[in-house]
Design an enzyme around this catalytic site. Sequence first.
Site, PDB file in Angstrom:
ATOM      1  N   ASP A  82       1.655  -8.947   3.651  1.00  0.00           N
ATOM      2  CA  ASP A  82       1.615  -8.167   4.887  1.00  0.00           C
ATOM      3  C   ASP A  82       1.554  -6.766   4.662  1.00  0.00           C
ATOM      4  O   ASP A  82       1.043  -6.159   5.564  1.00  0.00           O
ATOM      5  CB  ASP A  82       2.967  -8.635   5.769  1.00  0.00           C
ATOM      6  CG  ASP A  82       3.074 -10.109   5.945  1.00  0.00           C
ATOM      7  OD1 ASP A  82       2.036 -10.871   5.966  1.00  0.00           O
ATOM      8  OD2 ASP A  82       4.229 -10.742   6.177  1.00  0.00           O
ATOM      9  N   ASP A 134       7.952 -15.183   4.508  1.00  0.00           N
ATOM     10  CA  ASP A 134       8.369 -13.927   4.291  1.00  0.00           C
ATOM     11  C   ASP A 134       9.708 -13.935   4.002  1.00  0.00           C
ATOM     12  O   ASP A 134      10.469 -14.759   4.134  1.00  0.00           O
ATOM     13  CB  ASP A 134       8.105 -13.674   6.034  1.00  0.00           C
ATOM     14  CG  ASP A 134       6.938 -13.645   6.423  1.00  0.00           C
ATOM     15  OD1 ASP A 134       5.952 -13.292   5.755  1.00  0.00           O
ATOM     16  OD2 ASP A 134       6.518 -13.684   7.629  1.00  0.00           O
TER      17      ASP A 134
END
Length: 160
Positions: A135, A116
């Site tokens: 995501d 991330d």
Amino acid sequence: MRRFWIAAVVVFVLDQLSKLAILQVVNLDQKIAYDIWPPFLNLRMAWNYGVNFGLFSNGDGPQRWVLIAIALGISGWVIWWMRREKRPMAHVSGGLLLGGALGNVVDRIAYGAVADFLNMSCCGYTNPYSFNVADIAIFAGAVGLILFTGEPRKKRKNTP
């Protein structure tokens, strides 16, 4: 189904290319943070060993494989579901979800965790969480599946 597969492939490729750029070109895993347009858009490296917002991230090695199995199971179910779905926007939404899920599965296999790196804050709120292209696609796909699947509403006839 063509829209479904196109959306899935586009999301998967964009997700993996963005992660390669972040890890191999920007070397964010070594720099940890890079401000692009503070506070609105920043790069903040975070390895997510769990699910959303780092939930269930205290597990050991087997947890990674459980999460991979769950993601693959859900992906298979979405493929089966989309074969029966007729609405084009449902196919795009399902493809977004599938491409994002498979992108995160590749991360778990290759790195042991999901990479991330995007972070956005605004209006006096500092967001402590990072996310990635997969995501975003998973979230948009899930919302799209809620909005664009099922039986279309039938128009009522106005009776005097």
